[in-house]
Design an enzyme around this catalytic site. Structure first.
Site, PDB file in Angstrom:
ATOM      1  N   LYS A 277      -6.316   6.067 -11.666  1.00 22.56           N
ATOM      2  CA  LYS A 277      -4.516   5.872 -12.417  1.00 22.56           C
ATOM      3  C   LYS A 277      -4.945   4.644 -13.228  1.00 22.56           C
ATOM      4  O   LYS A 277      -4.231   4.655 -14.402  1.00 22.56           O
ATOM      5  CB  LYS A 277      -4.359   5.236 -11.291  1.00 22.56           C
ATOM      6  CG  LYS A 277      -2.651   4.147 -11.746  1.00 22.56           C
ATOM      7  CD  LYS A 277      -1.231   4.764 -11.813  1.00 22.56           C
ATOM      8  CE  LYS A 277      -0.355   4.191 -11.978  1.00 22.56           C
ATOM      9  NZ  LYS A 277      -0.630   2.654 -11.684  1.00 22.56           N
ATOM     10  N   ASP A 278      -6.174   3.746 -12.853  1.00 21.71           N
ATOM     11  CA  ASP A 278      -6.394   2.253 -13.548  1.00 21.71           C
ATOM     12  C   ASP A 278      -7.883   2.992 -14.439  1.00 21.71           C
ATOM     13  O   ASP A 278      -8.820   2.401 -14.299  1.00 21.71           O
ATOM     14  CB  ASP A 278      -6.298   1.339 -12.751  1.00 21.71           C
ATOM     15  CG  ASP A 278      -4.890   1.133 -12.652  1.00 21.71           C
ATOM     16  OD1 ASP A 278      -4.021   0.766 -12.944  1.00 21.71           O
ATOM     17  OD2 ASP A 278      -4.810   1.507 -11.117  1.00 21.71           O
TER      18      ASP A 278
ATOM     19  N   GLY B 258      -8.983   4.069  -8.020  1.00 15.84           N
ATOM     20  CA  GLY B 258      -8.557   5.113  -8.635  1.00 15.84           C
ATOM     21  C   GLY B 258      -8.638   5.295 -10.173  1.00 15.84           C
ATOM     22  O   GLY B 258      -8.489   4.753 -11.168  1.00 15.84           O
TER      23      GLY B 258
ATOM     24  N   LEU C 138       0.816  -0.759  -0.046  1.00 12.02           N
ATOM     25  CA  LEU C 138       0.115   0.093  -0.378  1.00 12.02           C
ATOM     26  C   LEU C 138       0.974   1.075   0.204  1.00 12.02           C
ATOM     27  O   LEU C 138       1.920   1.338   0.889  1.00 12.02           O
ATOM     28  CB  LEU C 138      -1.020  -0.008   1.490  1.00 12.02           C
ATOM     29  CG  LEU C 138      -2.009  -1.458   1.535  1.00 12.02           C
ATOM     30  CD1 LEU C 138      -2.811  -0.921   2.331  1.00 12.02           C
ATOM     31  CD2 LEU C 138      -2.724  -1.302  -0.479  1.00 12.02           C
ATOM     32  N   HIS C 139       0.173   2.273  -0.707  1.00  7.95           N
ATOM     33  CA  HIS C 139       0.960   3.419  -1.619  1.00  7.95           C
ATOM     34  C   HIS C 139       0.106   4.620  -0.517  1.00  7.95           C
ATOM     35  O   HIS C 139      -1.511   4.000  -0.368  1.00  7.95           O
ATOM     36  CB  HIS C 139       1.402   3.782  -2.385  1.00  7.95           C
ATOM     37  CG  HIS C 139       1.266   3.372  -3.257  1.00  7.95           C
ATOM     38  ND1 HIS C 139      -0.290   4.078  -3.721  1.00  7.95           N
ATOM     39  CD2 HIS C 139       0.978   2.318  -3.937  1.00  7.95           C
ATOM     40  CE1 HIS C 139      -1.116   3.515  -4.856  1.00  7.95           C
ATOM     41  NE2 HIS C 139       0.061   2.553  -5.178  1.00  7.95           N
TER      42      HIS C 139
ATOM     43  N   GLN D  82      -5.172 -11.293 -12.734  1.00 12.59           N
ATOM     44  CA  GLN D  82      -5.399 -10.711 -13.944  1.00 12.59           C
ATOM     45  C   GLN D  82      -3.597 -10.448 -14.134  1.00 12.59           C
ATOM     46  O   GLN D  82      -3.618  -9.280 -14.694  1.00 12.59           O
ATOM     47  CB  GLN D  82      -6.005  -9.446 -13.342  1.00 12.59           C
ATOM     48  CG  GLN D  82      -4.746  -9.150 -12.387  1.00 12.59           C
ATOM     49  CD  GLN D  82      -5.543  -7.896 -11.404  1.00 12.59           C
ATOM     50  OE1 GLN D  82      -6.418  -8.389 -10.702  1.00 12.59           O
ATOM     51  NE2 GLN D  82      -4.811  -7.232 -11.495  1.00 12.59           N
TER      52      GLN D  82
ATOM     53  N   SER E  26       2.700   4.043  -7.830  1.00 15.47           N
ATOM     54  CA  SER E  26       2.542   2.505  -8.433  1.00 15.47           C
ATOM     55  C   SER E  26       2.878   1.551  -7.520  1.00 15.47           C
ATOM     56  O   SER E  26       4.046   1.894  -6.930  1.00 15.47           O
ATOM     57  CB  SER E  26       2.604   2.431  -9.663  1.00 15.47           C
ATOM     58  OG  SER E  26       2.628   1.478  -9.638  1.00 15.47           O
TER      59      SER E  26
ATOM     60  N   HIS F 285      -3.013   4.633  -2.428  1.00 15.78           N
ATOM     61  CA  HIS F 285      -4.682   3.192  -1.986  1.00 15.78           C
ATOM     62  C   HIS F 285      -5.044   4.247  -0.572  1.00 15.78           C
ATOM     63  O   HIS F 285      -5.926   4.083  -0.112  1.00 15.78           O
ATOM     64  CB  HIS F 285      -3.492   2.051  -1.232  1.00 15.78           C
ATOM     65  CG  HIS F 285      -3.492   0.904  -2.325  1.00 15.78           C
ATOM     66  ND1 HIS F 285      -1.861   1.410  -2.061  1.00 15.78           N
ATOM     67  CD2 HIS F 285      -2.847   0.593  -3.480  1.00 15.78           C
ATOM     68  CE1 HIS F 285      -1.889   0.086  -3.164  1.00 15.78           C
ATOM     69  NE2 HIS F 285      -2.394  -0.887  -4.053  1.00 15.78           N
TER      70      HIS F 285
HETATM   71  P1  AMP Z   1      -3.574  -1.902  -6.901  1.00 17.74           P
HETATM   72  O1  AMP Z   1      -3.400  -2.806  -5.416  1.00 17.74           O
HETATM   73  O2  AMP Z   1      -3.055  -1.399  -8.034  1.00 17.74           O
HETATM   74  O3  AMP Z   1      -4.517  -3.486  -8.021  1.00 17.74           O
HETATM   75  O4  AMP Z   1      -4.464  -0.913  -6.702  1.00 17.74           O
HETATM   76  C1  AMP Z   1      -5.295  -0.998  -6.030  1.00 17.74           C
HETATM   77  C2  AMP Z   1      -6.430   0.644  -6.074  1.00 17.74           C
HETATM   78  O5  AMP Z   1      -5.851   2.107  -5.760  1.00 17.74           O
HETATM   79  C3  AMP Z   1      -7.475  -0.106  -7.665  1.00 17.74           C
HETATM   80  O6  AMP Z   1      -8.083   0.604  -7.432  1.00 17.74           O
HETATM   81  C4  AMP Z   1      -6.248   1.807  -8.429  1.00 17.74           C
HETATM   82  O7  AMP Z   1      -6.683   1.962  -9.605  1.00 17.74           O
HETATM   83  C5  AMP Z   1      -6.282   2.461  -6.978  1.00 17.74           C
HETATM   84  N1  AMP Z   1      -4.243   3.446  -7.197  1.00 17.74           N
HETATM   85  C6  AMP Z   1      -3.434   3.275  -7.562  1.00 17.74           C
HETATM   86  N2  AMP Z   1      -2.351   3.884  -7.809  1.00 17.74           N
HETATM   87  C7  AMP Z   1      -3.067   5.035  -7.297  1.00 17.74           C
HETATM   88  C8  AMP Z   1      -2.737   5.638  -6.930  1.00 17.74           C
HETATM   89  N3  AMP Z   1      -1.835   6.638  -7.640  1.00 17.74           N
HETATM   90  N4  AMP Z   1      -3.918   7.474  -7.045  1.00 17.74           N
HETATM   91  C9  AMP Z   1      -4.700   7.081  -6.694  1.00 17.74           C
HETATM   92  N5  AMP Z   1      -5.451   5.478  -6.453  1.00 17.74           N
HETATM   93  C10 AMP Z   1      -4.388   4.451  -7.641  1.00 17.74           C
END
Ligand code: AMP
Length: 271
Positions: free
Chosen positions: A140-141, A138, A24-25, A52, A176, A28
């Protein structure tokens, strides 16, 4: 999981779900914090979803840090961390996949065959397991958001999809979990994605509307970066992900690391 959320529902509490793959960052956390503001109860799922990832992608080496994630989420006030195993999500014999025709097919769908079937399937299973009132994703995606919205509507999930802005590093790089793969030189080079989006956004603000010239602006900025290999850099309609719209979408390899980013050029680029 379902027993807990059904109890909350009986008590009249609204439930927010934030699906993640962990590591997590602050991106998230912006979703988690929003979900905490907008719901009585918040569930964060952490599941690195094998289906995926394509063959040769980074499923095995994807960053995992369960302990740190749990600490961060406890501090944020999350009520439940849902961390299913692969065997729970995909028991032996399970074979159903959800394919969202149309929006899942171009761009990321073409570059990563099967990726969005994996995303749509796991998100549907998370919605079934948690029965949230709202789910947070997010920007972002961007294409993932469109695929998930379509899937939820088509399958009749009574869940509202809420989308939050991309959280960026001070130099513009979108946060990311995969940024952890970047060596220092690659990290510097990675700024070319946000820099290209900023340039195209500036051109748009000055009145440029030619899709060819805006696309050229993106490519020219990306191509001056020797460590970058562009997979796609296109302008698309944000609803359909088909040609000609104001959403600039990028996928760029920096060394072995594949990064994506996007921005709606009709809006000012942040920072
Ligand atoms: P992930 O863990 O990469 O599958 O991301 C989980 C959720 O966090 C997804 O809905 C992503 O779009 C969102 N997310 C990832 N990076 C960012 C970011 N930099 N800003 C906002 N949301 C993000």
């Amino acid at each position: 999981m379902l027993g807990v959320s059904r109890r909350w529902r009986r008590e009249g509490q609204a439930i927010g779900l934030v699906p993640t793959m962990g590591a997590l960052h602050a991106g998230h956390l912006s979703l988690v914090e929003r979900s905490c503001r907008e719901n009585h109860r918040v569930v964060v799922s952490i599941f690195v979803n094998p289906i995926q990832f394509g063959p040769g992608e980074d499923f095995e080496r994807y960053p995992r840090d369960a302990e740190r994630d749990a600490e961060v989420l406890a501090k944020a006030g999350v009520d439940f961390i849902y961390r299913p195993t692969v065997a729970v999500m995909y028991p032996t014999g399970s074979s159903t996949r959800i394919h969202v025709a149309g929006v899942s097919e171009p761009l990321e769908g073409r570059a990563r065959p099967g990726h969005f079937d994996g995303v749509a399937t796991v998100v549907a299973k998370l919605f079934t397991a948690v029965e949230p009132d709202r789910a947070y994703f997010g920007q972002k995606d961007a294409q993932q958001v469109t695929v998930v919205k379509r899937m939820a509507q088509d399958l009749g999930f009574p869940v509202e999809i809420r989308v939050s802005a991309t959280v960026r590093e001070p130099d513009g790089l979108a946060l990311s979990s995969r940024n952890a793969y970047l060596a220092p030189e690659e990290r510097k080079a990675a700024v070319c994605l946000s820099s290209a989006l900023r340039l195209a956004s500036g051109a748009y603000a000055r009145g440029e509307r030619s899709p060819e010239r805006l696309r050229r602006t993106l490519w020219e900025r990306l191509e001056v970066e020797p460590l970058a290999q562009v997979e796609y850099a296109e302008l698309v309609d944000p609803e359909t992900f088909s040609a000609h719209g104001s959403l600039a979408v990028l996928a760029v390899r920096i060394g072995r690391t594949r990064l994506i980013d996007n921005h709606d050029l009709a809006m000012d680029f942040p920072g």
